[in-house]
Design an enzyme around this catalytic site. Structure first.
Site, PDB file in Angstrom:
ATOM      1  N   CYS A 173     -11.844  26.941 -29.379  1.00 20.34           N
ATOM      2  CA  CYS A 173     -12.958  26.097 -28.918  1.00 20.34           C
ATOM      3  C   CYS A 173     -14.250  26.438 -29.650  1.00 20.34           C
ATOM      4  CB  CYS A 173     -13.124  26.212 -27.413  1.00 20.34           C
ATOM      5  SG  CYS A 173     -13.060  27.894 -26.821  1.00 20.34           S
ATOM      6  N   GLU A 194     -14.304  17.011 -30.576  1.00 25.87           N
ATOM      7  CA  GLU A 194     -13.493  18.210 -30.798  1.00 25.87           C
ATOM      8  C   GLU A 194     -12.084  17.781 -31.207  1.00 25.87           C
ATOM      9  OE1 GLU A 194     -12.497  20.744 -27.334  1.00 25.87           O
ATOM     10  OE2 GLU A 194     -13.158  22.391 -28.593  1.00 25.87           O
ATOM     11  N   GLU A 202     -15.656  26.797 -19.063  1.00 27.70           N
ATOM     12  CA  GLU A 202     -15.672  27.045 -20.514  1.00 27.70           C
ATOM     13  C   GLU A 202     -15.015  25.837 -21.147  1.00 27.70           C
ATOM     14  OE1 GLU A 202     -16.954  29.422 -22.208  1.00 27.70           O
ATOM     15  OE2 GLU A 202     -17.407  30.830 -20.596  1.00 27.70           O
ATOM     16  N   GLY A 234      -1.221  20.627 -14.506  1.00 27.14           N
ATOM     17  CA  GLY A 234      -2.639  20.540 -14.156  1.00 27.14           C
ATOM     18  C   GLY A 234      -2.944  19.577 -13.018  1.00 27.14           C
ATOM     19  N   PRO A 235      -2.505  18.318 -13.152  1.00 23.84           N
ATOM     20  CA  PRO A 235      -2.867  17.348 -12.112  1.00 23.84           C
ATOM     21  C   PRO A 235      -2.201  17.633 -10.758  1.00 23.84           C
ATOM     22  CG  PRO A 235      -2.238  16.258 -14.159  1.00 23.84           C
ATOM     23  CD  PRO A 235      -1.869  17.697 -14.319  1.00 23.84           C
ATOM     24  N   LYS A 278      -3.524  29.588 -12.343  1.00 23.50           N
ATOM     25  CA  LYS A 278      -2.687  28.467 -12.759  1.00 23.50           C
ATOM     26  C   LYS A 278      -2.839  28.379 -14.272  1.00 23.50           C
ATOM     27  CE  LYS A 278      -2.296  24.684 -14.105  1.00 23.50           C
ATOM     28  NZ  LYS A 278      -1.642  24.300 -15.406  1.00 23.50           N
ATOM     29  N   GLY A 319       2.632  25.586 -13.173  1.00 20.71           N
ATOM     30  CA  GLY A 319       2.738  24.182 -12.783  1.00 20.71           C
ATOM     31  C   GLY A 319       1.862  23.294 -13.641  1.00 20.71           C
ATOM     32  N   GLY A 347      -2.800  22.552 -10.595  1.00 19.38           N
ATOM     33  CA  GLY A 347      -4.188  22.852 -10.971  1.00 19.38           C
ATOM     34  C   GLY A 347      -5.164  22.184 -10.025  1.00 19.38           C
TER      35      GLY A 347
HETATM   36  P1  NAP Z   1      -6.717  20.672 -20.209  1.00 14.45           P
HETATM   37  O1  NAP Z   1      -5.832  19.590 -19.744  1.00 14.45           O
HETATM   38  O2  NAP Z   1      -8.148  20.633 -19.848  1.00 14.45           O
HETATM   39  O3  NAP Z   1      -6.048  22.055 -19.738  1.00 14.45           O
HETATM   40  C1  NAP Z   1      -6.698  23.216 -19.285  1.00 14.45           C
HETATM   41  C2  NAP Z   1      -6.057  23.686 -17.982  1.00 14.45           C
HETATM   42  O4  NAP Z   1      -6.410  22.788 -16.926  1.00 14.45           O
HETATM   43  C3  NAP Z   1      -4.539  23.706 -18.003  1.00 14.45           C
HETATM   44  O5  NAP Z   1      -4.059  24.751 -17.202  1.00 14.45           O
HETATM   45  C4  NAP Z   1      -4.229  22.365 -17.397  1.00 14.45           C
HETATM   46  O6  NAP Z   1      -2.917  22.246 -16.926  1.00 14.45           O
HETATM   47  C5  NAP Z   1      -5.249  22.298 -16.301  1.00 14.45           C
HETATM   48  N1  NAP Z   1      -5.497  20.960 -15.789  1.00 14.45           N
HETATM   49  C6  NAP Z   1      -5.255  19.758 -16.386  1.00 14.45           C
HETATM   50  N2  NAP Z   1      -5.617  18.758 -15.569  1.00 14.45           N
HETATM   51  C7  NAP Z   1      -6.104  19.312 -14.433  1.00 14.45           C
HETATM   52  C8  NAP Z   1      -6.630  18.792 -13.224  1.00 14.45           C
HETATM   53  N3  NAP Z   1      -6.755  17.482 -13.002  1.00 14.45           N
HETATM   54  N4  NAP Z   1      -7.048  19.670 -12.270  1.00 14.45           N
HETATM   55  C9  NAP Z   1      -6.954  20.990 -12.467  1.00 14.45           C
HETATM   56  N5  NAP Z   1      -6.439  21.546 -13.595  1.00 14.45           N
HETATM   57  C10 NAP Z   1      -6.038  20.714 -14.569  1.00 14.45           C
HETATM   58  O7  NAP Z   1      -6.624  20.784 -21.739  1.00 14.45           O
HETATM   59  P2  NAP Z   1      -5.290  20.576 -22.607  1.00 14.45           P
HETATM   60  O8  NAP Z   1      -4.505  19.395 -22.131  1.00 14.45           O
HETATM   61  O9  NAP Z   1      -4.577  21.839 -22.648  1.00 14.45           O
HETATM   62  O10 NAP Z   1      -5.917  20.254 -24.015  1.00 14.45           O
HETATM   63  C11 NAP Z   1      -6.636  19.035 -24.230  1.00 14.45           C
HETATM   64  C12 NAP Z   1      -7.872  19.277 -25.083  1.00 14.45           C
HETATM   65  O11 NAP Z   1      -8.739  20.218 -24.423  1.00 14.45           O
HETATM   66  C13 NAP Z   1      -7.643  19.931 -26.422  1.00 14.45           C
HETATM   67  O12 NAP Z   1      -7.281  19.034 -27.401  1.00 14.45           O
HETATM   68  C14 NAP Z   1      -8.980  20.563 -26.688  1.00 14.45           C
HETATM   69  O13 NAP Z   1      -9.886  19.646 -27.231  1.00 14.45           O
HETATM   70  C15 NAP Z   1      -9.453  20.974 -25.350  1.00 14.45           C
HETATM   71  N6  NAP Z   1      -9.229  22.409 -25.096  1.00 14.45           N
HETATM   72  C16 NAP Z   1     -10.298  23.219 -25.075  1.00 14.45           C
HETATM   73  C17 NAP Z   1     -10.116  24.558 -24.849  1.00 14.45           C
HETATM   74  C18 NAP Z   1     -11.242  25.519 -24.810  1.00 14.45           C
HETATM   75  O14 NAP Z   1     -11.024  26.715 -24.851  1.00 14.45           O
HETATM   76  N7  NAP Z   1     -12.471  25.083 -24.694  1.00 14.45           N
HETATM   77  C19 NAP Z   1      -8.853  25.075 -24.655  1.00 14.45           C
HETATM   78  C20 NAP Z   1      -7.770  24.209 -24.654  1.00 14.45           C
HETATM   79  C21 NAP Z   1      -7.973  22.867 -24.864  1.00 14.45           C
HETATM   80  P3  NAP Z   1      -1.817  21.649 -17.982  1.00 14.45           P
HETATM   81  O15 NAP Z   1      -1.540  22.722 -18.928  1.00 14.45           O
HETATM   82  O16 NAP Z   1      -0.647  21.317 -17.129  1.00 14.45           O
HETATM   83  O17 NAP Z   1      -2.429  20.438 -18.617  1.00 14.45           O
END
Ligand code: NAP
Ligand code: MG
Length: 462
Positions: free
Chosen positions: A279, A369, A245, A203-204, A170, A201, A207
């Site tokens: 990150c 972050e 990660e 995340g919420p 996903k 799709g 995912g």
């Molecule tokens: P995120 O929401 O954690 O997204 C990571 C993945 O998880 C995406 O595929 C996301 O789908 C999915 N996801 C979101 N909510 C979920 C849930 N409840 N259950 C299962 N999967 C879920 O992160 P983001 O919205 O892309 O970014 C937010 C912040 O995360 C950034 O500002 C940054 O600080 C941090 N970030 C960290 C890294 C890293 O490599 N450590 C990478 C990206 C972001 P969607 O794409 O639909 O949200």
């Protein structure tokens, strides 16, 4: 941009169960470049069933056969390198040259490393009167972010396939086209139907359904700490393996004996690269008080040189979030020496390369972050003070140490609570284990350590 209007499940592109779509937007001009289906629990279930059905045969293939398929996958990625780079540039906004060398180049190197490891790794060990079999964990749920869209997919899929696991991916909603391209590459590489499956799709919805699916054996997640904590709790409740990660707030520690100009310039480049959306970026620069003013001047000049060469951040929400952090830095008393909250362009999701001086440990911009092109420079009194500041966040993903000689830098690096440290500008190594101490995560990716995440042991006693 080319977009499939289905899910890649059981070796073919199949219509989604529902009708919702995700519009993919180019953050450089905010134009829609394609749409993909927004998967539901029904699509996830179909993909997990395909992965489960394909598992016994794939797990039983000889490692040499899995190596051959991964090698073919690497070849397809090489052949389609330009297309990969153009797709990442279109949906993430990264400058094309960076997409070519990093967003396309690094996943090729990682795929190549697992083609080799699958062929050479010992899936059997001896321990006294036991033979230990290293067997695939099973069906893997891979949930990936947008910041290195192909790298993060390959860093999970390649070791999982090398181990003999099957996968349901996903990808991030912002970068699904790169994920579809990867699914095409898997198909072209002759990886059997059901071994790798893609559900695009939200995340919420998709995912969460994937992370909670009872027939998934291991959840490998890269993304925010907030979502990672929930996924870890869900996996724990179901007694599933989990790899996380998460975020980082890494320190770039410049010891007084270092080449200051080099350390500052490389440090600024590290933070501005990929528009700060890394990150492991060294977003806190730690400088001795006697060299502080000189370092701030060098960093401000280096950031100003970026000007227009930096790409946008991924979307308008991230742009507003990053600008919010810049406002907060000013409000809490940090001193802006480059950039600022104003938009550098009328169109697109751009943020100015920004440098803050006089940042203290307790400030929000020193603890959280930001995930944008924003550097904080902090002052330390002596080595122990530098160490205390460097280790003084909830994170521990990466870092850097600069000193006049390597031994001095290494001695300091040993005391850092972090999973990776670059010594005097050491190069990225696709074989080095990548992952976090503390709240930066659980588990490691890349190299043999990344492979072992997808293996479980069975001991036979003789
Ligand atoms: P995120 O929401 O954690 O997204 C990571 C993945 O998880 C995406 O595929 C996301 O789908 C999915 N996801 C979101 N909510 C979920 C849930 N409840 N259950 C299962 N999967 C879920 O992160 P983001 O919205 O892309 O970014 C937010 C912040 O995360 C950034 O500002 C940054 O600080 C941090 N970030 C960290 C890294 C890293 O490599 N450590 C990478 C990206 C972001 P969607 O794409 O639909 O949200
Ligand atoms: Mg999200």
């Amino acid at each position: 941009m080319k977009a499939h209007d289905g899910m890649y499940i059981d070796g073919a592109w199949r219509p989604a169960a529902g009708r919702d779509v995700i519009e993919v937007v180019n953050p450089a001009d905010e134009q829609i470049i394609g749409t993909v289906p927004a998967g539901t629990a029904a699509d996830v279930d179909a993909a997990v069933r395909a992965a489960r059905a394909a598992l016994p045969a794939w797990a039983a293939t000889a490692p040499a056969e899995r190596a051959a398929r991964l090698s073919a996958l690497r070849d397809v990625l090489v052949a389609r390198k330009d297309e990969i780079a153009e797709t990442v540039t279109a949906e993430l906004g990264a400058p094309l040259a960076f997409s070519q060398t990093v967003h396309a180049g690094v996943p090729i190197a990682v795929a190549a490393s697992y083609a080799e490891l699958a062929a050479t790794y010992s899936f059997e060990e001896k321990a006294g009167n036991s033979t230990v079999l290293l067997e695939p964990v099973g069906v893997v749920a891979a949930i990936t972010p947008w910041n290195y869209p192909l790298h993060q997919i390959v860093a999970k899929a390649a070791p999982a396939l090398a181990a003999g696991c099957t996968v349901v991916l996903k990808p991030a909603e912002d970068t699904p086209l790169t994920a579809q391209l990867f699914a095409e590459a898997v198909h072209e590489a002759g990886i059997p139907a059901g071994v790798f499956n893609l559900v695009t799709g939200l995340g919420p919805v998709a995912g969460q359904a994937l992370a909670e699916h009872p027939d998934v054996d291991l959840v490998s997640f890269t993304g925010s700490t907030a979502v990672g904590k929930r996924i870890g709790a869900t996996a724990g409740g179901a007694v599933k393996k989990v790899a996380l990660e998460l975020g980082g707030k890494s320190a770039n520690v410049i010891l007084p004996s270092a080449d200051l100009a080099k350390a500052v310039n490389v440090g600024v480049a590290n933070v501005m690269s990929n528009s700060g959306q890394t990150c492991s970026a060294w977003t806190r620069m730690l400088v001795h008080r006697d060299q502080y003013d000189e370092a701030v001047g060098l960093a401000a000049a280096a950031a100003a040189k970026y000007g227009d060469r930096i790409g946008p951040v991924v979307n308008a929400k991230q742009r507003d979030r990053v600008r919010g952090y810049i406002d907060k830095g000013v409000a809490e008393g940090a001193r802006l020496v480059a950039g600022g909250p104003e938009s550098p362009r009328e169109q697109g999701c751009f943020v100015s390369p920004t440098v803050f001086a006089d940042v203290t440990e307790d400030m929000t911009i020193a603890q959280e972050e930001i995930f944008g092109p924003v550097l904080s420079i902090l002052r330390y009194d002596d080595e122990d003070d530098a160490l205390r500041i460097a280790n003084g966040t909830v994170y521990g993903l990466a870092g850097a140490v600069w000193a006049g000689d390597e031994a001095e830098a290494v001695a300091f690096a040993r005391r850092l609570e972090t999973g990776q440290v670059d010594i005097n500008g050491g190069r990225f190594n696709p074989l080095a284990p990548f992952g976090g101490y503390k709240q930066s995560g659980v588990g490691r990716e890349l190299g043999t350590h990344g492979l072992s995440e997808y293996l479980q042991t069975k001991s036979l006693q003789f």
